[in-house]
Design a protein around this motif. Structure first.
Motif, PDB file in Angstrom:
ATOM      1  N   GLU A  34      93.278 -13.838  -3.028  1.00  8.55           N
ATOM      2  CA  GLU A  34      94.372 -13.166  -2.336  1.00  8.55           C
ATOM      3  C   GLU A  34      93.841 -12.182  -1.283  1.00  8.55           C
ATOM      4  O   GLU A  34      92.817 -11.532  -1.504  1.00  8.55           O
ATOM      5  N   GLU A  35      94.548 -12.110  -0.155  1.00 11.83           N
ATOM      6  CA  GLU A  35      94.189 -11.142   0.874  1.00 11.83           C
ATOM      7  C   GLU A  35      94.411  -9.720   0.367  1.00 11.83           C
ATOM      8  O   GLU A  35      95.288  -9.477  -0.464  1.00 11.83           O
ATOM      9  N   ALA A  36      93.604  -8.802   0.865  1.00 14.30           N
ATOM     10  CA  ALA A  36      93.718  -7.411   0.437  1.00 14.30           C
ATOM     11  C   ALA A  36      95.069  -6.832   0.828  1.00 14.30           C
ATOM     12  O   ALA A  36      95.583  -7.097   1.913  1.00 14.30           O
ATOM     13  N   THR A  37      95.650  -6.056  -0.064  1.00 18.13           N
ATOM     14  CA  THR A  37      96.917  -5.401   0.229  1.00 18.13           C
ATOM     15  C   THR A  37      96.679  -4.196   1.137  1.00 18.13           C
ATOM     16  O   THR A  37      95.544  -3.724   1.290  1.00 18.13           O
ATOM     17  N   GLU A  38      97.764  -3.697   1.706  1.00 17.98           N
ATOM     18  CA  GLU A  38      97.658  -2.520   2.572  1.00 17.98           C
ATOM     19  C   GLU A  38      97.116  -1.326   1.804  1.00 17.98           C
ATOM     20  O   GLU A  38      96.357  -0.520   2.347  1.00 17.98           O
ATOM     21  N   LYS A  39      97.500  -1.200   0.537  1.00 21.33           N
ATOM     22  CA  LYS A  39      97.028  -0.070  -0.274  1.00 21.33           C
ATOM     23  C   LYS A  39      95.518  -0.140  -0.485  1.00 21.33           C
ATOM     24  O   LYS A  39      94.819   0.871  -0.364  1.00 21.33           O
ATOM     25  N   LYS A  40      95.003  -1.329  -0.765  1.00 23.11           N
ATOM     26  CA  LYS A  40      93.563  -1.447  -0.985  1.00 23.11           C
ATOM     27  C   LYS A  40      92.796  -1.183   0.305  1.00 23.11           C
ATOM     28  O   LYS A  40      91.720  -0.569   0.293  1.00 23.11           O
ATOM     29  N   ILE A  41      93.345  -1.630   1.429  1.00 24.58           N
ATOM     30  CA  ILE A  41      92.702  -1.364   2.718  1.00 24.58           C
ATOM     31  C   ILE A  41      92.682   0.134   2.987  1.00 24.58           C
ATOM     32  O   ILE A  41      91.660   0.694   3.416  1.00 24.58           O
ATOM     33  N   ARG A  42      93.809   0.819   2.711  1.00 26.19           N
ATOM     34  CA  ARG A  42      93.863   2.274   2.916  1.00 26.19           C
ATOM     35  C   ARG A  42      92.882   2.983   2.004  1.00 26.19           C
ATOM     36  O   ARG A  42      92.187   3.918   2.430  1.00 26.19           O
ATOM     37  N   ASP A  43      92.802   2.557   0.748  1.00 24.53           N
ATOM     38  CA  ASP A  43      91.861   3.179  -0.193  1.00 24.53           C
ATOM     39  C   ASP A  43      90.423   2.985   0.269  1.00 24.53           C
ATOM     40  O   ASP A  43      89.594   3.892   0.159  1.00 24.53           O
ATOM     41  N   SER A  44      90.114   1.792   0.773  1.00 24.78           N
ATOM     42  CA  SER A  44      88.771   1.514   1.270  1.00 24.78           C
ATOM     43  C   SER A  44      88.426   2.412   2.457  1.00 24.78           C
ATOM     44  O   SER A  44      87.322   2.957   2.543  1.00 24.78           O
ATOM     45  N   ILE A  45      89.391   2.579   3.359  1.00 26.17           N
ATOM     46  CA  ILE A  45      89.164   3.440   4.528  1.00 26.17           C
ATOM     47  C   ILE A  45      88.996   4.888   4.097  1.00 26.17           C
ATOM     48  O   ILE A  45      88.125   5.607   4.609  1.00 26.17           O
ATOM     49  N   ASP A  46      89.817   5.337   3.130  1.00 30.35           N
ATOM     50  CA  ASP A  46      89.718   6.714   2.652  1.00 30.35           C
ATOM     51  C   ASP A  46      88.369   6.992   1.999  1.00 30.35           C
ATOM     52  O   ASP A  46      87.880   8.124   2.027  1.00 30.35           O
ATOM     53  N   LYS A  47      87.765   5.966   1.408  1.00 31.15           N
ATOM     54  CA  LYS A  47      86.450   6.128   0.785  1.00 31.15           C
ATOM     55  C   LYS A  47      85.305   5.945   1.768  1.00 31.15           C
ATOM     56  O   LYS A  47      84.139   6.044   1.391  1.00 31.15           O
ATOM     57  N   GLY A  48      85.631   5.682   3.030  1.00 32.42           N
ATOM     58  CA  GLY A  48      84.594   5.509   4.038  1.00 32.42           C
ATOM     59  C   GLY A  48      83.972   4.131   4.044  1.00 32.42           C
ATOM     60  O   GLY A  48      82.956   3.910   4.704  1.00 32.42           O
ATOM     61  N   GLN A  49      84.570   3.187   3.326  1.00 31.58           N
ATOM     62  CA  GLN A  49      84.056   1.816   3.278  1.00 31.58           C
ATOM     63  C   GLN A  49      84.687   1.025   4.414  1.00 31.58           C
ATOM     64  O   GLN A  49      85.714   0.353   4.238  1.00 31.58           O
ATOM     65  N   LEU A  50      84.066   1.110   5.582  1.00 31.19           N
ATOM     66  CA  LEU A  50      84.610   0.506   6.796  1.00 31.19           C
ATOM     67  C   LEU A  50      83.655  -0.550   7.332  1.00 31.19           C
ATOM     68  O   LEU A  50      82.439  -0.470   7.097  1.00 31.19           O
ATOM     69  N   PRO A  51      84.171  -1.538   8.059  1.00 30.74           N
ATOM     70  CA  PRO A  51      83.268  -2.532   8.668  1.00 30.74           C
ATOM     71  C   PRO A  51      82.422  -1.871   9.744  1.00 30.74           C
ATOM     72  O   PRO A  51      82.926  -1.090  10.562  1.00 30.74           O
ATOM     73  N   PHE A  52      81.136  -2.186   9.739  1.00 31.01           N
ATOM     74  CA  PHE A  52      80.231  -1.564  10.710  1.00 31.01           C
ATOM     75  C   PHE A  52      79.170  -2.577  11.126  1.00 31.01           C
ATOM     76  O   PHE A  52      78.468  -3.140  10.283  1.00 31.01           O
ATOM     77  N   SER A  53      79.098  -2.808  12.422  1.00 30.27           N
ATOM     78  CA  SER A  53      78.088  -3.719  12.962  1.00 30.27           C
ATOM     79  C   SER A  53      76.833  -2.925  13.308  1.00 30.27           C
ATOM     80  O   SER A  53      76.873  -1.999  14.124  1.00 30.27           O
ATOM     81  N   LYS A  54      75.713  -3.268  12.706  1.00 27.41           N
ATOM     82  CA  LYS A  54      74.450  -2.583  12.996  1.00 27.41           C
ATOM     83  C   LYS A  54      73.876  -3.005  14.346  1.00 27.41           C
ATOM     84  O   LYS A  54      73.006  -2.320  14.884  1.00 27.41           O
ATOM     85  N   GLU A  55      74.354  -4.131  14.857  1.00 27.76           N
ATOM     86  CA  GLU A  55      73.809  -4.630  16.110  1.00 27.76           C
ATOM     87  C   GLU A  55      74.415  -3.932  17.324  1.00 27.76           C
ATOM     88  O   GLU A  55      73.795  -3.895  18.384  1.00 27.76           O
ATOM     89  N   LEU A  56      75.609  -3.370  17.174  1.00 24.98           N
ATOM     90  CA  LEU A  56      76.241  -2.708  18.312  1.00 24.98           C
ATOM     91  C   LEU A  56      75.468  -1.466  18.755  1.00 24.98           C
ATOM     92  O   LEU A  56      75.269  -1.265  19.961  1.00 24.98           O
ATOM     93  N   PRO A  57      75.014  -0.595  17.840  1.00 28.90           N
ATOM     94  CA  PRO A  57      74.164   0.517  18.283  1.00 28.90           C
ATOM     95  C   PRO A  57      72.854   0.057  18.931  1.00 28.90           C
ATOM     96  O   PRO A  57      72.359   0.705  19.860  1.00 28.90           O
ATOM     97  N   VAL A  58      72.305  -1.069  18.444  1.00 29.51           N
ATOM     98  CA  VAL A  58      71.080  -1.608  19.059  1.00 29.51           C
ATOM     99  C   VAL A  58      71.364  -2.025  20.495  1.00 29.51           C
ATOM    100  O   VAL A  58      70.591  -1.730  21.417  1.00 29.51           O
ATOM    101  N   PHE A  59      72.486  -2.728  20.697  1.00 35.39           N
ATOM    102  CA  PHE A  59      72.877  -3.124  22.047  1.00 35.39           C
ATOM    103  C   PHE A  59      73.098  -1.892  22.928  1.00 35.39           C
ATOM    104  O   PHE A  59      72.678  -1.866  24.097  1.00 35.39           O
ATOM    105  N   ALA A  60      73.758  -0.869  22.388  1.00 32.56           N
ATOM    106  CA  ALA A  60      73.997   0.356  23.157  1.00 32.56           C
ATOM    107  C   ALA A  60      72.678   1.028  23.540  1.00 32.56           C
ATOM    108  O   ALA A  60      72.539   1.573  24.649  1.00 32.56           O
ATOM    109  N   SER A  61      71.686   0.979  22.657  1.00 32.08           N
ATOM    110  CA  SER A  61      70.373   1.573  22.962  1.00 32.08           C
ATOM    111  C   SER A  61      69.692   0.825  24.108  1.00 32.08           C
ATOM    112  O   SER A  61      69.139   1.444  25.026  1.00 32.08           O
TER     113      SER A  61
END
Length: 364
Positions: free
Chosen positions: A12-39
């Motif tokens: 099942e797809e994540a509910t809005e509540k689980k997405i909000r809880d994940s964001i509140d805990k700082g568990q966010l999608p993060f690409s490590k390659e974007l800072p490398v490209f910016a550098s």
């Protein structure tokens, strides 16, 4: 096996509540390659706009510094410190811009991915972060091996493109060595810019792919089992069994309160067995009769029983009782269409010359 089975059960797809809880805990999608490209982008900008001037200025300073080495006073510790400070200041002026660009690019790459937020859970000390077992699994586990493969692939791809771009660099460097230093600096800068452009483009493609992949993987990791969705629904909406029990208790309390108000009624209108409506009317207080209780079947019989016990007149009017039961509400005035019929019944009570609670009228 258990981890794979657990992932397979998360359909099942994540509910809005689980997405909000994940964001509140700082568990966010993060690409490590974007800072490398910016550098790389910051280094490319520095090379195009600032590198040549910085290199010429630093070269002129060093040439003067070395050619006039005997002109620098070096007798005490203070003299040595002054010379070191002078050299470091010149080097800092040369590389300060690139360092500033790198910092700005790194911050921008992070901010553009996710809005900065302070998350206490992320800074709290946890033993798992210093656990050798979990550290080993992070490095040599499945995810660690995937990251290693990605890094190796990036290195090989970028290196291959760089080799292709540098094929003609050797000839240009040899030709530039016989020119003056300023022209040779320009040649070096042009070669560096061309190489950086190639590498930056390669890294840009990798960064865009990794950006989409990190968000897709984040969504996949947040997927839930059907049982988790049901449990979350129960937590947010309340357990249906508990809610039903609470509603039942609320109805019981309302019914008891209503039954306890029947002795204060002026009259009761009922049909023989199915409906009963108890009303109170006080000339100086009520603009119209007020419904204090109503009920059907067993509750109707209970209302009639209490009314008889307290000598409250009971009028058996089947048609009126049925019509009023559907349209009246407890603790509210009766609708205006019933004024005339109820007023006539109240007049009957007072016409007997008795107080409303002194005599029962069970059949009219």
């Amino acid at each position: 096996m258990s981890e794979g089975a657990d992932k397979e059960s998360k359909t099942e797809e994540a509910t809005e509540k689980k997405i909000r809880d994940s964001i509140d805990k700082g568990q966010l999608p993060f690409s490590k390659e974007l800072p490398v490209f910016a550098s790389f982008l910051a280094i490319l900008a520095f090379t195009i706009f600032f590198a040549q001037d910085s290199a010429i200025r630093l070269g002129n300073f060093l040439s003067i510094f070395l050619e006039r080495a005997d002109g620098w006073k070096l007798e005490t510790q203070a003299d040595a410190i002054a010379i070191y400070e002078l050299v470091f200041i010149e080097i800092g002026r040369a590389v300060g811009v690139v360092m500033l660009l790198l910092v700005v690019a790194g911050i921008a790459a992070s901010v553009l991915q996710n809005v900065p937020r302070f998350v206490l859970d992320r800074v709290q000390p946890k033993l798992s972060r210093i656990s050798l077992k979990q550290g080993w699994s992070r490095i040599f586990g499945a995810k660690g091996m995937v990251e290693f493969a990605k890094s190796l692939g990036k290195l090989l791809v970028a290196g291959g493109f760089l080799v292709l771009a540098m094929r003609e660099a050797e000839t240009r460097l040899l030709a530039g060595m016989i020119t003056n230093p300023v022209e040779f600096t320009s040649i070096i800068r042009d070669i560096a810019v061309e190489s950086l452009v190639v590498v930056t483009l390669v890294v840009a493609v990798i960064a865009v792919a990794d950006l989409f992949w990190s968000r897709h993987q984040w969504r996949q990791d947040l997927r839930m089992t059907r049982q988790e969705v049901k449990d979350e629904f129960k937590q947010s909406e309340g357990d249906p069994i508990v809610k039903a029990r609470l509603r039942s208790l609320a109805r019981d309390r309302a019914r008891q309160r209503m039954i306890s108000a029947v002795p204060q009624a002026t009259l009761v209108i009922a049909n023989p067995t199915h409906f009963a409506i108890a009303m109170r009317y006080r000339r100086d207080e009520d603009a119209a009769p007020v419904v204090v209780a109503k009920g059907q079947d067993l509750i109707a019989l209970k209302i009639k029983e209490i009314a008889i016990e307290h000598n409250i007149p009971v009028f058996e009017e089947p048609a009126l009782a049925r019509s009023m039961y559907k349209q009246v509400s407890v603790d509210n005035l009766i609708p205006s269409q019933f004024y005339k019929a109820v007023a006539e019944l109240i007049r009957r009570i007072y016409r007997t010359g008795e107080r409303p609670h002194s005599a029962g009228i069970h059949h009219e």
